[in-house]
Design a protein around this motif. Structure first.
Motif, mmCIF file in Angstrom:
data_model
loop_
_atom_site.group_PDB
_atom_site.id
_atom_site.type_symbol
_atom_site.label_atom_id
_atom_site.label_comp_id
_atom_site.label_asym_id
_atom_site.label_seq_id
_atom_site.Cartn_x
_atom_site.Cartn_y
_atom_site.Cartn_z
ATOM 1 N N PRO A 133 0.809 -1.210 0.000
ATOM 2 C CA PRO A 133 0.000 0.000 0.000
ATOM 3 C C PRO A 133 0.845 1.263 0.000
ATOM 4 N N GLY A 146 -1.928 2.649 3.849
ATOM 5 C CA GLY A 146 -2.584 1.464 4.370
ATOM 6 C C GLY A 146 -3.242 1.772 5.683
ATOM 7 N N SER A 162 -2.893 -3.788 4.193
ATOM 8 C CA SER A 162 -3.922 -3.288 3.285
ATOM 9 C C SER A 162 -5.275 -3.882 3.646
ATOM 10 N N GLN A 174 -5.573 5.329 8.973
ATOM 11 C CA GLN A 174 -5.058 5.223 7.618
ATOM 12 C C GLN A 174 -3.702 5.920 7.679
#
Length: 158
Positions: free
Chosen positions: A10, A13, A73, A92
């Motif tokens: 990612p 992520g 992810s 995130q």
């Protein structure tokens, strides 16, 4: 446990932090494991060793890379780790430093030097029974896929 994550690494992520209340822009860095008084697993992890329970084997192994932050992810896997801390938060993040696939589990996870919080996804995470069942089913599928990969990879041709 080892496998190569199927998903691409990612750029951003989800991960969890040991201390809740991080916000956008905060840096998540490697830190010593949390230790709860009377928790044999916590004490073993803090000492850098695994706790082996007769009949079960190693329970919740210690990280092999305490100098790294882990990102995934898979939001449900990140939610699981957030729920393991005392009302941990789900973020995130943007990884900092090079991403390296983690070989410590079968989930799509990577290690990095640190991670910058981009957004708070959820505060004080707790899993419902439904979320736990779904997570267990997914966990079993990842473990089965890894076992099959080992079997197929171990066969010699010709």
């Amino acid at each position: 446990m080892s496998s190569t994550p199927a998903a691409p690494p990612p750029a951003r992520g989800s991960t969890t932090a040991a201390s809740p209340a991080c916000g956008p822009g905060d840096l998540i860095e490697p830190h010593p494991p949390a230790v709860v008084d009377g928790c044999a697993i916590c004490e073993a992890r803090a000492a850098g060793r695994d706790l082996e329970v007769p009949g079960l084997g190693v329970v919740d192994p210690a990280t092999r890379h305490p100098d790294r932050v882990y990102v995934t992810s898979d939001r449900e896997y990140a939610r699981y780790y957030a729920s393991r801390t005392s009302l941990g938060d789900l973020y995130q993040v943007e990884p900092i430093g090079g991403l390296q696939p983690s070989t410590e589990d079968h989930w799509p996870t990577w290690k990095c030097e640190a991670a910058r919080v981009v957004a708070v996804v959820s505060r004080a995470v707790r899993l419902t029974y439904r979320q736990r069942r779904m997570l267990l089913n997914k966990w079993e599928r990842y473990d089965e896929a890894a076992a099959l990969a080992r079997l197929v990879g171990g066969r010699q041709t010709g």
